[in-house]
Design a protein around this motif. Sequence first.
Motif, short mmCIF file in Angstrom:
data_model
loop_
_atom_site.label_atom_id
_atom_site.label_comp_id
_atom_site.label_asym_id
_atom_site.label_seq_id
_atom_site.Cartn_x
_atom_site.Cartn_y
_atom_site.Cartn_z
N VAL A 600 90.27 -31.65 -53.65
CA VAL A 600 89.19 -32.31 -54.39
C VAL A 600 89.77 -32.95 -55.66
O VAL A 600 90.35 -32.26 -56.50
N ILE A 601 89.61 -34.27 -55.78
CA ILE A 601 90.18 -34.99 -56.93
C ILE A 601 89.13 -35.42 -57.94
O ILE A 601 89.47 -35.88 -59.03
N GLY A 602 87.87 -35.27 -57.59
CA GLY A 602 86.81 -35.64 -58.53
C GLY A 602 85.44 -35.52 -57.90
O GLY A 602 85.29 -35.50 -56.68
N ILE A 603 84.43 -35.45 -58.77
CA ILE A 603 83.05 -35.26 -58.33
C ILE A 603 82.14 -36.13 -59.20
O ILE A 603 82.31 -36.17 -60.42
N SER A 604 81.20 -36.82 -58.58
CA SER A 604 80.13 -37.47 -59.35
C SER A 604 78.93 -36.53 -59.28
O SER A 604 78.35 -36.34 -58.21
#
Length: 662
Positions: A600-604
């Motif tokens: 996982v590299i990012g989340i909105s």
Amino acid sequence: MSVTMKDVADIAGVSIATVSHVINKTRYVNPELVKKVEQAIWDSGYISKLNNKKLSQYKIGKASEIALVIPSTNNDFYCRLVMTISHLLNDEGYVLSTYLSDENYLKEKHILNELISNRRIAGTILVPTSNDFDDYEKLVKSRLPFIFLEKTFKNKEVSVVYSDNTDAIYRSTKHLIKSGHENIALLLEKRTENSYDEYITGYKKALEEYNIPFRNQYIIPINSKNLTYVDEIKSLLKSKISTAYITGCNNLTPKFLECVDELGIQYPNDISIIGFTDNEWCERISPPLTMLKHNTQELSEKATEMILKKIEHNSLNENESVCIPIDLTIRKSTQNIARGPFGEMTVNPEQNVLTEEEIEKLNNSNFKVAISFHYSGDKWTKLHEQAIKETMNRYGIHLLSITDAHFDPELQITQLESLIMQKPDAIIALPTDEVQTAQKFKEISKKTKLILLNNMPSSFEPNDYACWISVNERENGQNAAKILVDHFKHKKTAKIGMITHGTPFFATKQRDFFAEQTLKENENINIVARKDFLKIDNTYDVCKNMILENPDIEGIYITWERPALKAIKALEDMNREDIVVSTTDLDYDIASYLAKKKMVIGISSQRPFEQGTAVAIATAKALLGKNEYKSIGVPPYTVTQTNLPKAWRELIKTEFPDFKNN
């Protein structure tokens, strides 16, 4: 024929500026490039020129100066040009002489006449004031080498270096349209007629691409020499005809921002702004300005190269036209405007506020409200519920009961029947299924006020509900996709998969649409597979099959975190932890992967507490019969490995967990 710095740059495969920095040691240059430049200096014979310059740096007497004629030094753009061109010419032994025309053609004509007859002037770089090419006939017929800068003349064979104004305004307008704006005002300095037409061409091109009609009322000509122009800008802002503004030149941008500040207008909440400016302070103001900025370094390098070529190679009749792109830097002065279920513009929850009079009336009315959740077993719903309770308590609204349908449409229908028997003044509901629950919600809408979250029952019309609240799904999808785009920006080609929700819920459909659109807009991103899931548990097999069919996938967009966790489990079982994942919504398990830098590299993320507050206030407004806005969109929050601890505290409202030891 003498060797120039341009010749050295060509041999080394670098820019003139890099050669200059190596020679003068004015900026750090990568050691490998330094070695290339030094070798090119030696191979070309430029080394002897450098040795001679140690004895005599500058040319003297005849043809020792190069003139730069510019309108003024009142803005950073021209100041930067003067400094950069002067530095580059200095390395070639020329002195730069700067002349100011004050945008006055008669003064400019006098300057040019003097330059043509001045034997010290080897060549001239001119930013013309006139739009009539015939006004420069004497300069053209003279034997003085010259080039035009920042202004083109159609169908005329002259050397010119200019900024791509058309493309700059096209990209700016397109960025605003993609962010949900349609009423976009373009403020232009009327006196710069040549640029004026280029700007409008780019503006129209973007509108046509998105089938938005061109309306002349949104083209705002401004004459900054007219003392009343500030009043004109204020009148424009007060009229509220636009949700977004592009200021078309350096002079207009600071004055426009001053007017915005004086009128108490907040950006990007009230309006979105893209400034055209070379002022560095625009990067440091709060919020920092989304801005167009001239590439003065490249303009200067190309202008210097062209004038030196004319002078030193005696190529007066060899003309070329060079267009330099303008940089567009996206910061925080523009807002994404989402659309509601019926195409209506959603508003930021900060616009939906209660007056003191309304608060008093709420506290004296004994209103009763019930809640029908699709599921309440996660942190998101608990925060949602907490915010609704706390807000309603402040306004004296009694909460009758809260039900949890566990994603079962039939159970939700039964629960709704029970809730309506309690005769609430309003029901807050998140439909589990937009089709199966539609009839029951339609019945309820005739008996009480209905406030809907995220989903919209099929066959509903705007009059069937009081308000619809969701995260700004346009921005949510764009943010999640941009995480992947940024991760792969240095790769020539990146193969991406998409795992999306097969049930056509309005919210997830909108989110997935804008995520796909954002990915497709980047040439290096190649979407090689897109698969739907209907039930969350099925995502494991959906992901597994996708990778078996497309083993070269490097990254996956997954519509939200619960199915993302199933997909991640499939990747782990396949030993494909090299594949990166971007998704939406922050919770403990997905945050754990992000914290440990595993896939996982990012989340909105949605802002559950803020959404709960927005729901409660919208409900309060509905109870009073004053719901001015049918759609409210709460801005999402982009969570990365860098800001995860801060994001956790702001979104989840607890201390950041120690993921590394868990």
